[in-house]
Write a protein that holds these residues in place. Structure first.
Motif, short mmCIF file in Angstrom:
data_model
loop_
_atom_site.label_atom_id
_atom_site.label_comp_id
_atom_site.label_asym_id
_atom_site.label_seq_id
_atom_site.Cartn_x
_atom_site.Cartn_y
_atom_site.Cartn_z
N GLN A 3 5.50 12.63 25.15
CA GLN A 3 5.33 11.60 26.42
C GLN A 3 4.47 12.64 27.60
O GLN A 3 3.69 11.61 27.83
CB GLN A 3 6.52 11.31 27.30
N ALA A 4 4.84 14.26 27.32
CA ALA A 4 4.18 14.95 28.49
C ALA A 4 3.00 15.43 28.47
O ALA A 4 2.10 15.59 29.00
CB ALA A 4 5.27 16.70 28.31
N ASN A 5 2.60 14.88 26.82
CA ASN A 5 0.96 15.05 26.27
C ASN A 5 0.47 13.69 27.59
O ASN A 5 -0.63 13.50 26.77
CB ASN A 5 1.10 14.83 25.37
N ASN A 6 0.90 12.58 27.65
CA ASN A 6 0.32 12.27 28.17
C ASN A 6 -0.21 12.05 29.16
O ASN A 6 0.19 12.34 29.90
CB ASN A 6 0.99 10.63 28.18
N GLY A 7 -1.22 11.90 29.80
CA GLY A 7 -1.79 12.17 30.53
C GLY A 7 -1.88 11.27 32.11
O GLY A 7 -3.08 11.94 33.23
N VAL A 8 -1.22 10.78 31.76
CA VAL A 8 -0.90 9.59 33.28
C VAL A 8 0.26 10.32 33.73
O VAL A 8 0.35 9.85 34.75
CB VAL A 8 -0.74 7.91 32.80
N TYR A 9 1.37 11.55 33.52
CA TYR A 9 2.81 11.72 34.11
C TYR A 9 2.35 12.76 35.07
O TYR A 9 1.07 13.74 34.82
CB TYR A 9 3.36 12.11 33.91
N SER A 10 2.76 12.16 36.44
CA SER A 10 2.50 13.41 37.08
C SER A 10 2.57 14.59 36.68
O SER A 10 3.53 14.77 36.03
CB SER A 10 3.07 12.69 39.08
N ALA A 11 2.74 15.64 38.64
CA ALA A 11 3.29 16.54 38.13
C ALA A 11 5.01 16.29 38.28
O ALA A 11 5.60 17.72 37.34
CB ALA A 11 3.24 17.49 39.40
N ASP A 12 5.27 15.61 39.49
CA ASP A 12 7.05 15.51 39.22
C ASP A 12 7.51 14.63 37.61
O ASP A 12 8.10 14.94 37.80
CB ASP A 12 7.15 14.21 40.31
N ASP A 13 6.78 13.49 36.99
CA ASP A 13 7.00 13.16 35.70
C ASP A 13 7.66 14.47 34.40
O ASP A 13 8.31 14.53 34.09
CB ASP A 13 6.13 11.95 35.58
N LEU A 14 6.36 14.98 34.72
CA LEU A 14 6.10 16.66 33.89
C LEU A 14 7.10 17.22 33.85
O LEU A 14 7.91 18.02 33.50
CB LEU A 14 5.05 17.39 34.04
N ALA A 15 7.87 17.55 36.01
CA ALA A 15 9.24 18.10 35.88
C ALA A 15 10.41 17.92 35.80
O ALA A 15 11.49 18.28 34.70
CB ALA A 15 8.89 18.24 37.31
#
Length: 401
Positions: free
Chosen positions: A96-108
């Motif tokens: 999921q984290a490797n998906n480029g659509v995620y924002s910094a908040d999503d990654l957090a």
């Protein structure tokens, strides 16, 4: 023949006492339902009976050990099954984290979930059995084997002891697996070395690095670490820990790089200046891999387009898969133990039935025959007592001296 009063009393008393003693023994046999109670009843049968009882007592001891061994191995099986599920969830978080659509908040947020996975695996590694002993602590069962540090690294502070229980005469079964063997000794996905990338502008990655020819791997003459530097796209140098330099030219993509008994395979097309260092590391712990995954997720937002990000992703994902495979193999060991336990349990039941039957044929009393004999003996005793009473009352005895 002259019969004295004293002689009559002595013989009669002795006879009645013997009959009373025999009657008491018969009562004992009937009340217990046993034909052989002491060696006096049947010395040969008593010796055989002792052998049966000893074998049955051993089986009883083995059955108690089987219950403990089964409980402990079932606990390990369940714990590692849960660990596999959590590692699979962590792998999904990496994807999921490797998906480029995620924002910094999503990654957090994903990073927080990964940290929870770390805590869950830690709880499993510090599992306690029904007696309160740590299941993965070797012989040091009273202290938690794994301790979480402030930087999310985990240290192992137990030993490699394996506790065993005897479940048959020549069969012992392990009741634990050491935490080091389960969570620390995971084979390195790329082989005998780990790669540290110094400069990576092309996105090259180490697919494998192994000691292919141990006879040429001289750690004294050419000690680790080994730094590989591409001076051009096809020329490179290998510098060992002692500063010795090996020049290799004519490299093409996909070619094996061989030096000092070591073989290295790369993915991608290197560019001049690309450099990485190989450090000996045959095993990478589960917790080290989880920490790498958490760090990668937390740092991805600020990494931008750095090609190293994808290289690290591929390496961590592969190591996560190997960690899951390793946990599966450890779980399989507990499953094998449970199979052995089941077979031995069945063997004991069959043997116990055979021994109990043999013991019964020797020991058990024929109740109908015993009662019949008892009644006959009782009648004989009563007759002797009545005869003694009647004869004692004759006047002639008052004059016999």
């Amino acid at each position: 023949m002259r019969v004295s009063t004293a002689q009559f009393y002595m013989q009669s008393s002795k006879q009645m006492s013997s009959q009373q003693s025999s009657l008491n023994e018969q009562v004992s046999h009937i009340s217990t339902g046993k034909r052989v109670v002491t060696a006096k009843d049947d010395a040969v049968a008593y010796g055989t009976l002792a052998g049966y009882k000893n074998d049955l007592a051993n089986i009883d001891k083995y059955q108690r050990n089987i219950i403990q061994a089964e409980n402990h191995n079932s606990l390990i099986d369940t714990s590692l099954s849960n660990a596999e599920d959590i590692m699979n969830e962590l792998r999904d978080l990496m994807l999921q984290a490797n998906n480029g659509v995620y924002s910094a908040d999503d990654l957090a947020s994903i990073g927080q979930q990964a940290s929870q996975a770390l805590q869950q695996i830690l709880d499993i590694a510090n599992t306690k059995d029904e007696s309160g002993s740590y299941a993965f602590a070797g012989y040091q069962i009273d202290d938690a084997p794994f301790v979480l540090q402030a930087d999310n690294s985990v240290t192992y502070r137990a030993d490699n002891g394996v506790r065993e229980l005897q479940i048959a005469k020549n069969v012992s079964i392990a009741t634990n697996q050491s935490g080091e063997k389960v969570f620390e000794k995971v084979p390195n996905a790329i082989g005998d070395f780990s790669a540290i990338y110094n400069i990576n502008t092309s996105g090259l990655g180490v697919e494998s690095a192994v000691v292919a020819d141990p006879s040429n791997y001289d750690r004294s003459a050419n000690p680790a670490d080994f730094t590989i530097n591409f001076t051009t796209a096809s020329d490179l140098t290998v510098t060992d820990g002692a500063g010795n330099v090996t020049n290799i030219s004519g490299y093409t993509a996909g070619q094996t790089i061989a030096f000092n008994g070591i073989e290295v395979k790369l993915s991608g097309n290197p560019l001049p200046g690309d450099s990485f260092t190989l450090t000996p590391e045959q095993n990478i712990g589960v917790f080290d891999t989880i920490k790498s995954a958490i760090d990668w997720i937390n740092n991805k937002a600020g990494a931008g387009e750095d090609p190293q990000v994808q290289v690290d992703f591929n390496q961590i994902l592969e190591q996560l898969s190997d960690s899951m495979n390793h946990l599966t193999s450890r779980r399989a060991e507990s499953g094998i133990n449970l199979q052995v336990i089941d077979r031995q349990k069945s063997n004991h039941l069959d043997t116990e039935l055979y021994l109990a039957s043999g013991r019964s044929s020797i020991e058990d009393l024929d109740i109908a025959a015993a009662i019949s004999t008892f009644e006959q003996s009782k009648v004989a005793l009563q007759a002797a007592q009545q005869t003694f009473t009647q004869v004692q009352g004759l006047n002639l005895f008052n004059y016999i001296r």
